[in-house]
Design an enzyme around this catalytic site. Structure first.
Site, PDB file in Angstrom:
ATOM      1  N   PHE A 324       0.702  -1.183   0.175  1.00  0.00           N
ATOM      2  CA  PHE A 324      -0.050   0.093  -0.054  1.00  0.00           C
ATOM      3  C   PHE A 324       0.645   1.317  -0.075  1.00  0.00           C
ATOM      4  O   PHE A 324       1.944   1.266   0.600  1.00  0.00           O
ATOM      5  CB  PHE A 324      -0.801   0.084   1.235  1.00  0.00           C
ATOM      6  CG  PHE A 324      -2.164  -0.889   1.358  1.00  0.00           C
ATOM      7  CD1 PHE A 324      -3.318  -0.731   0.672  1.00  0.00           C
ATOM      8  CD2 PHE A 324      -1.923  -2.195   2.058  1.00  0.00           C
ATOM      9  CE1 PHE A 324      -4.306  -1.624   0.833  1.00  0.00           C
ATOM     10  CE2 PHE A 324      -2.890  -2.922   2.172  1.00  0.00           C
ATOM     11  CZ  PHE A 324      -4.014  -2.732   1.631  1.00  0.00           C
ATOM     12  N   ASP A 325       0.278   2.208  -0.959  1.00  0.00           N
ATOM     13  CA  ASP A 325       0.697   3.594  -0.551  1.00  0.00           C
ATOM     14  C   ASP A 325       0.196   3.941   0.857  1.00  0.00           C
ATOM     15  O   ASP A 325      -0.949   3.571   1.301  1.00  0.00           O
ATOM     16  CB  ASP A 325       0.526   4.475  -1.693  1.00  0.00           C
ATOM     17  CG  ASP A 325       0.751   5.979  -1.483  1.00  0.00           C
ATOM     18  OD1 ASP A 325       1.601   6.313  -0.907  1.00  0.00           O
ATOM     19  OD2 ASP A 325      -0.181   6.884  -1.487  1.00  0.00           O
ATOM     20  N   LYS A 326       0.479   5.203   1.527  1.00  0.00           N
ATOM     21  CA  LYS A 326      -0.045   5.676   2.740  1.00  0.00           C
ATOM     22  C   LYS A 326      -1.008   6.757   2.508  1.00  0.00           C
ATOM     23  O   LYS A 326      -2.065   6.593   2.668  1.00  0.00           O
ATOM     24  CB  LYS A 326       1.055   6.086   3.708  1.00  0.00           C
ATOM     25  CG  LYS A 326       0.680   6.705   4.791  1.00  0.00           C
ATOM     26  CD  LYS A 326       1.895   7.315   5.518  1.00  0.00           C
ATOM     27  CE  LYS A 326       1.438   8.198   6.766  1.00  0.00           C
ATOM     28  NZ  LYS A 326       0.910   9.380   6.433  1.00  0.00           N
TER      29      LYS A 326
END
Length: 611
Positions: A324-326
């Site tokens: 995941f990106d944040k």
């Protein structure tokens, strides 16, 4: 002809089409011929009875189109399932078996119509999309209103949209306010409020109110237009399994032809050879992948998920890692005040009020967070003057006679929060801690995907270590990487070894990672061009909880394709053997062939109703 349902981008009501009436007419002539009885001389062709002539007309209506398509396919050197049936029909005609030729032709085309109807059910959600945009719209022009065709609208035109009408373009509201049903774009059933300055999208519906919209993107350039284009392209794309099937299908025709010749040589019965040709037609085998893929894409569309091709779902089915990106992916993408720490005997409300006074009117996201918190707590916000801002440092001004500074601070950097300190006449009044809050569903989504076997779950973020660690703890992810630039995210993905990796990002600075992953999934960002063009799959509604559903759907699609291949191969093999042995006649062979095809299509279409 038999594979007519393969024209996946052609939508029609099967039982109102000209094909249906032609097929029905040809089939109706068969009982008419049987009732006619034998007539020795019709006055037209001495050697033929009236019964035979009626049957020949029936074959011309239902069998000739099959033969024509077979010839076209052979000339184009394409895999075509019509050749075998065409040879069987021609053989029946040459041997005087007109009744068998007529019945086989009718059964094959009726079966094709049934398969097409079931296939249309599989892609019903996609058909609804195609029909959703209006043909006309109302423009505001020269102080009046004029009705025009949607394809004549250009960027800059002003559209008038009233309650109950569908918005025809992507645009910006210039006047009025409304609630908009955006289910076609996001899959979300609850209408959202939109007012002057807000964006609206083609294919969405004005629930109430009255708005004037300035057109920004029209036709195929609109978000809705791009979605329809991509879904139609996805329908034509092939999974790995489907490509394998196509390769094997090339061998079917010569193998079945050889089997039919062998049946004729061994038994001396032309009817057995004809039956082998009919039941050996690999329709169900070729259907196994495409219809299943269309059904899965259609089911995803109902949840507001844009899948650009069945191959991406098939790849996703084998994944064991999810990165995941944040910001904007696992978080809401909007900072909020989560800590108010006054110094000494100061009250939290006093600290927040003083900060909010300086932030009034600022467009900075942190200013919005401070003002939102002050409003939520009912704080009285005084009027500030002489406000100045310094990029990267903070805001300065005066409230009454006091000088107020609201500046960034590293004093509590270990918490992972973005912290500002508030000073009044040089005296520290306290700290405000802000954070981009985790999506409330994130923790449950992580648990769900890990339970499904995606055990390598990580965060790849460009944010600071403490902030990433804080989020990781909140959502239950043990592995994370902070301070990652786009090329560093790309390196982490390329270095990973495993059966498949899914990356979920916001589609902007994550573009390289989305492309490098085996399956790239973008948050829709309300249909942004970047999200639509970069990722393999787009969550148009930004709902993370769709991820476990997608994992299940991808695996079920993969299982269904394999089951359909096995089922169709088994049915064909048994039917060929029974035809060779004389158990099946040409007519029974045609029935058995279509039962197999309909079973395969029905099993594929069931994906549309997956929970």
């Amino acid at each position: 002809m038999i594979g007519r349902y393969a024209k996946l981008n052609v939508y029609q009501e099967i039982f109102k089409s000209s094909d249906f009436y032609r097929v029905a007419g040809g089939a109706f002539l068969i009982p008419v011929a049987l009732l006619t009885g034998m007539v020795s001389n019709t006055g037209l062709v001495a050697s033929l009875s009236l019964r035979d002539l009626v049957l020949i007309v029936s074959v011309a209506l239902n069998g000739l189109p099959i033969i024509v398509d077979a010839v076209k396919g052979a000339m184009a050197r394409e895999v075509n399932v019509d050749e075998l049936v065409s040879i069987a029909i021609i053989a029946c005609m040459l041997t005087g078996n007109y009744l068998e030729a007529a019945v086989v032709s009718a059964i094959m085309v009726v079966g094709a119509l049934i398969e097409e109807a079931v296939s249309d059910s599989a892609r019903h959600a996609i058909e609804e999309l195609v029909e959703m945009t209006p043909a006309t719209a109302t423009l505001s022009r020269d102080g009046g209103e004029v009705q025009v065709k949607v394809d004549s609208i250009r960027a800059g035109d002003l559209l008038v949209v009233r309650s109950g009408e569908t918005i025809a373009v992507d645009g910006v509201i210039r006047q009025g306010a409304t609630s908009v049903d955006e289910a076609a774009i996001t899959g979300e059933s609850i209408p959202v409020s939109r007012r002057q300055g807000d964006e609206v999208f083609a294919g969405t519906t004005c629930v109430d109110g009255f708005i004037t919209v300035e057109a920004v993107r029209v036709g195929e350039d609109s978000t809705f237009g791009k979605i329809v284009q991509m879904i139609q392209a996805a329908e034509s794309s092939k999974t790995r399994s489907a490509r394998i099937v196509d390769e094997y299908a090339k061998w079917f025709t010569p193998v079945i032809l050889a089997s039919a010749v062998l049946a004729l040589l061994v038994t001396g019965e032309i009817s057995r050879a004809i039956t082998v040709l009919i039941v050996g037609c690999p329709c169900s085998f070729l259907l196994a992948g495409p219809v299943t893929t269309v059904a899965a894409i259609s089911r995803a569309a109902k949840e507001g998920v844009l899948v650009k091709g069945g191959g991406f779902l098939e790849t996703m089915a084998g994944a064991d890692a999810l990165y995941f990106d944040k910001t904007g992916t696992l978080t809401k993408g909007e900072p909020a005040v989560v800590e108010i720490l006054p110094e000494g005997d100061r009250r939290p409300e006093d600290l927040l009020s003083m900060a909010a006074a300086l932030e009034t009117g600022s467009a900075h996201p942190l200013a919005h967070a401070i003002l939102a918190k002050a409003n939520a707590l009912g704080c009285s916000v005084p009027v500030a003057r002489e406000i100045q801002s310094e990029v990267g440092r903070g805001v300065f001004g005066r409230v009454g006679d006091a000088r107020v500074d609201v500046v960034s601070s590293d004093a509590r950097g270990e918490t992972g929060l973005t912290t500002v300190e508030v000073r009044v006449d040089g005296e520290l009044w306290g700290y405000l801690g802000m954070d981009d809050e985790a999506r409330p569903e994130a923790r449950e989504v992580i648990r769900a995907v890990e339970a499904k076997g995606l055990t390598d779950v990580r965060i790849l973020s460009g944010d600071r270590g403490p902030a990433v660690r804080r989020l990781a703890d909140q959502v239950g992810i043990s592995r994370w990487h902070a301070g990652c630039k786009p090329h560093e995210k790309l390196g982490l993905i390329d270095a990973r070894e495993g059966s498949g990796l899914i990356f979920v990002g916001d589609g902007v600075n994550d573009a390289p990672a989305l492309k490098a992953a085996d399956t790239g999934i973008a948050m829709g960002l309300r249909g942004s061009d970047v999200a639509l063009e970069t990722a393999d799959i787009v969550l148009m509604n930004d709902r993370l909880e769709t991820l476990p559903f997608l994992v299940d759907l991808s695996r079920r699609m993969s299982r269904t394709i394999k089951a359909n291949i096995a089922l169709s191969f088994g049915i064909n093999l048994v039917a060929v053997l029974l035809g060779f042995a004389g158990v099946l006649t040409p007519i029974l062979g045609a029935v058995a062939h279509n039962i197999g095809s309909i079973l395969v299509v029905g099993l594929a279409a069931s994906l549309r109703y997956a929970k």
